[in-house]
Structure formats: C-alpha cells, structure tokens
Design a protein around this motif. Structure first.
Motif, PDB file in Angstrom:
ATOM      1  N   GLU A 230       0.838  -1.199   0.000  1.00  0.00           N
ATOM      2  CA  GLU A 230       0.000   0.000   0.000  1.00  0.00           C
ATOM      3  C   GLU A 230       0.870   1.245   0.000  1.00  0.00           C
ATOM      4  O   GLU A 230       1.825   1.357   0.780  1.00  0.00           O
ATOM      5  CB  GLU A 230      -0.915  -0.015   1.226  1.00  0.00           C
ATOM      6  CG  GLU A 230      -1.611   1.282   1.548  1.00  0.00           C
ATOM      7  CD  GLU A 230      -2.514   1.771   0.422  1.00  0.00           C
ATOM      8  OE1 GLU A 230      -2.454   2.974   0.088  1.00  0.00           O
ATOM      9  OE2 GLU A 230      -3.271   0.942  -0.147  1.00  0.00           O
ATOM     10  N   ALA A 231       0.549   2.194  -0.884  1.00  0.00           N
ATOM     11  CA  ALA A 231       1.329   3.430  -0.986  1.00  0.00           C
ATOM     12  C   ALA A 231       1.101   4.360   0.204  1.00  0.00           C
ATOM     13  O   ALA A 231       2.014   5.089   0.614  1.00  0.00           O
ATOM     14  CB  ALA A 231       0.983   4.155  -2.281  1.00  0.00           C
ATOM     15  N   ASP A 232      -0.095   4.336   0.773  1.00  0.00           N
ATOM     16  CA  ASP A 232      -0.436   5.241   1.875  1.00  0.00           C
ATOM     17  C   ASP A 232       0.208   4.762   3.171  1.00  0.00           C
ATOM     18  O   ASP A 232       0.676   3.622   3.271  1.00  0.00           O
ATOM     19  CB  ASP A 232      -1.955   5.298   2.036  1.00  0.00           C
ATOM     20  CG  ASP A 232      -2.440   6.570   2.714  1.00  0.00           C
ATOM     21  OD1 ASP A 232      -1.597   7.342   3.216  1.00  0.00           O
ATOM     22  OD2 ASP A 232      -3.664   6.780   2.763  1.00  0.00           O
ATOM     23  N   ASP A 233       0.178   5.649   4.163  1.00  0.00           N
ATOM     24  CA  ASP A 233       0.749   5.286   5.461  1.00  0.00           C
ATOM     25  C   ASP A 233      -0.246   4.577   6.355  1.00  0.00           C
ATOM     26  O   ASP A 233       0.047   4.294   7.512  1.00  0.00           O
ATOM     27  CB  ASP A 233       1.297   6.534   6.170  1.00  0.00           C
ATOM     28  CG  ASP A 233       0.198   7.552   6.492  1.00  0.00           C
ATOM     29  OD1 ASP A 233      -0.978   7.331   6.129  1.00  0.00           O
ATOM     30  OD2 ASP A 233       0.522   8.597   7.100  1.00  0.00           O
ATOM     31  N   ARG A 234      -1.437   4.271   5.823  1.00  0.00           N
ATOM     32  CA  ARG A 234      -2.462   3.569   6.602  1.00  0.00           C
ATOM     33  C   ARG A 234      -3.322   2.744   5.646  1.00  0.00           C
ATOM     34  O   ARG A 234      -3.462   3.092   4.468  1.00  0.00           O
ATOM     35  CB  ARG A 234      -3.335   4.577   7.357  1.00  0.00           C
ATOM     36  CG  ARG A 234      -4.232   5.433   6.477  1.00  0.00           C
ATOM     37  CD  ARG A 234      -4.686   6.699   7.157  1.00  0.00           C
ATOM     38  NE  ARG A 234      -3.573   7.635   7.297  1.00  0.00           N
ATOM     39  CZ  ARG A 234      -3.668   8.803   7.945  1.00  0.00           C
ATOM     40  NH1 ARG A 234      -4.803   9.166   8.506  1.00  0.00           N
ATOM     41  NH2 ARG A 234      -2.628   9.596   8.020  1.00  0.00           N
ATOM     42  N   PRO A 235      -3.916   1.668   6.129  1.00  0.00           N
ATOM     43  CA  PRO A 235      -4.828   0.899   5.282  1.00  0.00           C
ATOM     44  C   PRO A 235      -6.196   1.576   5.225  1.00  0.00           C
ATOM     45  O   PRO A 235      -6.514   2.429   6.055  1.00  0.00           O
ATOM     46  CB  PRO A 235      -4.911  -0.450   6.004  1.00  0.00           C
ATOM     47  CG  PRO A 235      -4.704  -0.092   7.453  1.00  0.00           C
ATOM     48  CD  PRO A 235      -3.733   1.063   7.464  1.00  0.00           C
ATOM     49  N   GLY A 236      -7.006   1.182   4.248  1.00  0.00           N
ATOM     50  CA  GLY A 236      -8.373   1.672   4.187  1.00  0.00           C
ATOM     51  C   GLY A 236      -8.747   2.388   2.907  1.00  0.00           C
ATOM     52  O   GLY A 236      -9.922   2.483   2.570  1.00  0.00           O
ATOM     53  N   GLY A 237      -7.754   2.945   2.185  1.00  0.00           N
ATOM     54  CA  GLY A 237      -8.086   3.664   0.956  1.00  0.00           C
ATOM     55  C   GLY A 237      -9.045   4.804   1.242  1.00  0.00           C
ATOM     56  O   GLY A 237      -8.845   5.593   2.176  1.00  0.00           O
TER      57      GLY A 237
END
Length: 433
Positions: free
Chosen positions: A32-39
C-alpha cells in the motif's frame, strides 16, 4: 507449499481480497502506498475524533458487507438509523425523498411531479440495466421527468460533479444509485441507512487483524513501482524502494489510471483499456461545527451561488460529539481549481453551509480538514460496459480491477468486497491446478 499472492492496494477491495485469499490457504502480502490501510475508507485524527477522510454509509442491500462483518465477529457494530434527505433549491431548503415532499414541492408543476415520481418508483423496481447503458443520464431524466424537472433538480448536480463529462454519464450508473438508495427504506416514508460503530476503521482494523493472524503481511508506505512479468505470466511486484516480492498471483485494486505505469513496456492492447477510463478528482472538506446545519443526512444543492452539488451531515447518521459535515468538490484533477489552497475550499464550504442555514456563524466552526483524491470517481459514460476489460488480464496470474469494474454499481464497500471475492476464487482455482 501454498501459492503466493500479492495484492496491490489496501483499500476495502484489496483488504477483502487478501482476507479471502488467506482463508483459501494462499500466502498473502499486501503493498500500500499510503501510510495507513483503508483507501477511501481510511480514518484520520480530526482533533481527537477518529473519522473517515471521505464519508461512507451502508444500505440495507449491502449483503456482502454484512456477511463479512459476521465472519469477522463484528456484526453487532452495524447500526441502522432512520435518515432523511433535503434539497436546497434557489435559496430554500426543502425536505425530500418521500411522496408528500414531492407533492408540495413548489418548483415543479403537477405533471412534472407525476413524471418524476413515476421515474423514481420504476427505477427501484427495474432489474435490467443493459438498455440504459447506451443512454445518457441527462437524456434519461429529460425523457421521463421532462426538461423542467431536469433543470430544477439535476442539471446543477450533474455539471458540478462531472463538469465537461456531464452529458456523457451513463443512465445505467445513475439508475443504480437511485435504486440502491430507493430500496434502502423501512417504508415509503422512511429512509434507513447504516453506519459501523467506530466508523469504517472498525471494519478495516478487523480485516487487518484477521489477515495478519492468518500469516498475511501488509506493507504500508510501500507503493508498487512495477509488476514483474516474464514469459506471459506474472512473477511478482517491485516496490518503489527496489524490493522485489515474487508471487504466483497478483491482484491490483488501485485506480486504473495508475495501472499503465506499473505495466511499462507492455503491449498497447493490454494498456489501452486502462488509459481509456476517465476519472474525476475530489477535494473533500470536513467541518466540525458547534451546531447542526439541518436535520438531514444528505442535502442536494441546486443553487448557482454554491459550487458543490451537496453536503453530507454525517453526524445525522453516526452519533458524534459535534456536528460533522462533509462538503465534496468534484472536478477533473487538471482543473485550475483543484490545486487551490485548503483555506479557499474551507471558505467556499462555509459559504454553502451558511446559505443552507444562515444561523451558522463564523464562531460555530471548531475545525476543518481538507482531503484530496486525484482519482475519486470513475466517469461511467454511455456504453461503459463495453469499455471495461476483464479483470483477468491476458497475463497469466494477473488480475486488475478497481471500483468501476462492478459497473453499473457505484463505488461502495459492499460491491468491492463481492468483486474481490470473485477474483480470489479465480486465483485459488489456479493455485489448486
């Protein structure tokens, strides 16, 4: 030994795919590119309040969300609430969404009201959408309800959400939105929507916990750079840091505009469908207020002074300590306004809110947050069904999908879960071969 599967993207579709794959015995890694899951369902810390960056709600028909929550042991976190809708037209807020509201609405003549009501009713009963796929939503509205109803109720909403694409959006996509909400009712007079106690984070955290408990790995702040392919089959994924994760299967769930860069050097026949799909961006302002704007969960806005198609008072669905209002600004990411300062969007949001409720003052603002997505809404244009490539690509072991792949359904957690399950079933069958 179990076959290995990599999921690109840790939004609801990606996490659901990882969960079902781990249950089927595959070795799973999520990048995942973001620093957190969830989109789009991920939370942020809003001055001590954990809440979604982009609003989410559930409908009574969201069977796949309910089933997954049951598997994860959090079914009791789904809460159902009687909600209502408003329409702000030419400086006046009207109640909307039930027969008497339409009957007493002063902006339409009786014939227009009858035609509009008939269109909404038949839309909730219709099941075949194929004919609507070839018709523009704007034309569909005009054919059923007439030009007057379209101008009063729909024109401003369509233009503010889709801009230059407004006359190209498929009637099938719009019909499905109307049907989903229209069928989420306890009765003709009561809309019923759901929220997850603790917000979408409760579902995301439960998925992450279940995936890791089954041996799956989730890598955050680790964007994919390249999908590795050799001899006609997928071999794995290379991350931005240059780390290569080898696998027998890859499922990509990120927005399709990002896909061609991951397949650099691939044949144009493979890349062309992803390049063809257009997307609209979104700048979403979240406001924390001392007082409520209205009693409605959703307020559509048809007023030339307001640059947003509506606002969502989320605290009228999920009980919260303060009034929380989402104000979404949709536009192509190339639009000059997309890069404006956060303060400008906040000011425009407050203008919209104060037009809807003049009693809201500057001192009622407690806090504001601005979130941006370059690819928030696929443009499902007429004939869109023929534009969607199969999720299973010509590369063995590589599946690619995002939220537009379950057209005519709109973006939704439940639809993402269902589609993810289907992709995993295909991967698992190959793993057994």
């Amino acid at each position: 030994m179990a076959k290995r599967l990599i999921v690109i993207g840790a939004g609801p579709m990606g996490l659901a795919a990882a969960y079902y794959a781990a249950k089927r015995g595959l070795e799973v890694e999520v990048i995942e590119a973001d620093d957190r899951p969830g989109g789009m369902a991920a939370h942020f810390d809003f001055e001590g309040l954990s809440i979604e960056r982009f609003y989410h709600f559930c409908c009574l028909s969201d069977a796949d969300t309910l089933a997954l929550m049951g598997e994860l042991g959090i079914a009791d976190k789904m809460k159902w609430v009687a909600t209502s809708m408003g329409y702000f037209v030419d400086g006046q807020l009207y109640k909307w969404g039930e027969p008497f509201s339409l009957l007493f609405f002063p902006k339409l003549d009786l014939i227009s009201k009858i035609r509009y009501g008939l269109q909404m009713f038949t839309a909730t009963k219709r099941s075949d959408w194929r004919k609507l796929d070839g018709i523009a939503a704007t034309q569909w509205f005009k054919d059923w309800a007439g030009a007057r109803a379209y101008d009063v109720l729909w024109r401003r909403l369509m233009e503010l959400k889709f801009h230059d694409y407004a006359d190209r959006v498929s009637a099938a996509w719009m019909w499905q939105r109307i049907k989903r909400l229209g069928n989420s009712r306890a009765s003709l007079f009561e809309e019923r929507l759901g929220y997850i106690d603790g917000g979408s984070a409760a579902l995301i955290e439960a998925l992450v916990t279940a995936i890791t408990a089954m041996g799956g790995k989730i890598h955050l702040s680790s964007p994919a750079r390249r999908i590795l392919i050799a001899e006609g089959r997928v071999r794995g994924v290379e991350t931005r840091e240059g780390r290569q994760i080898m696998a027998d299967e890859v499922i990509s769930t990120i927005p399709t505009p990002y896909v061609p860069a991951l397949l650099e050097g691939a044949e144009n026949d493979l890349l062309a469908p992803y390049r063809r799909i257009e997307n609209i961006g979104c700048v979403c302002v979240v406001l924390k207020l001392k007082r409520s704007v209205s009693s409605h969960f959703w307020v559509n806005i048809s007023d030339k002074r307001v640059a947003v198609p509506g606002l969502v008072e989320f605290s009228n669905l999920r009980p919260l300590p303060h009034a929380i209002v989402y104000v979404p600004f949709y536009m192509p990411p190339s639009h000059p306004k997309f890069g404006r300062a956060d303060e400008d969007f906040i000011a425009d949001s407050l203008l919209a809110i104060r037009l809807v409720n003049p009693d809201i003052g500057a001192d009622d603002l407690i806090g504001a947050h601005v979130g941006r997505l370059r690819h928030a809404q696929p443009v499902c244009e007429t004939g869109f069904a023929a534009l969607i490539p199969p999720a299973q690509t010509s590369i063995k072991g590589l599946q690619i999908a995002d939220t537009c792949f379950y057209y005519p359904e709109d973006r939704g957690v439940s639809e993402s879960i269902k589609f993810a399950k289907g992709m995993v079933e295909r991967a698992a069958l190959r793993a057994q071969a």
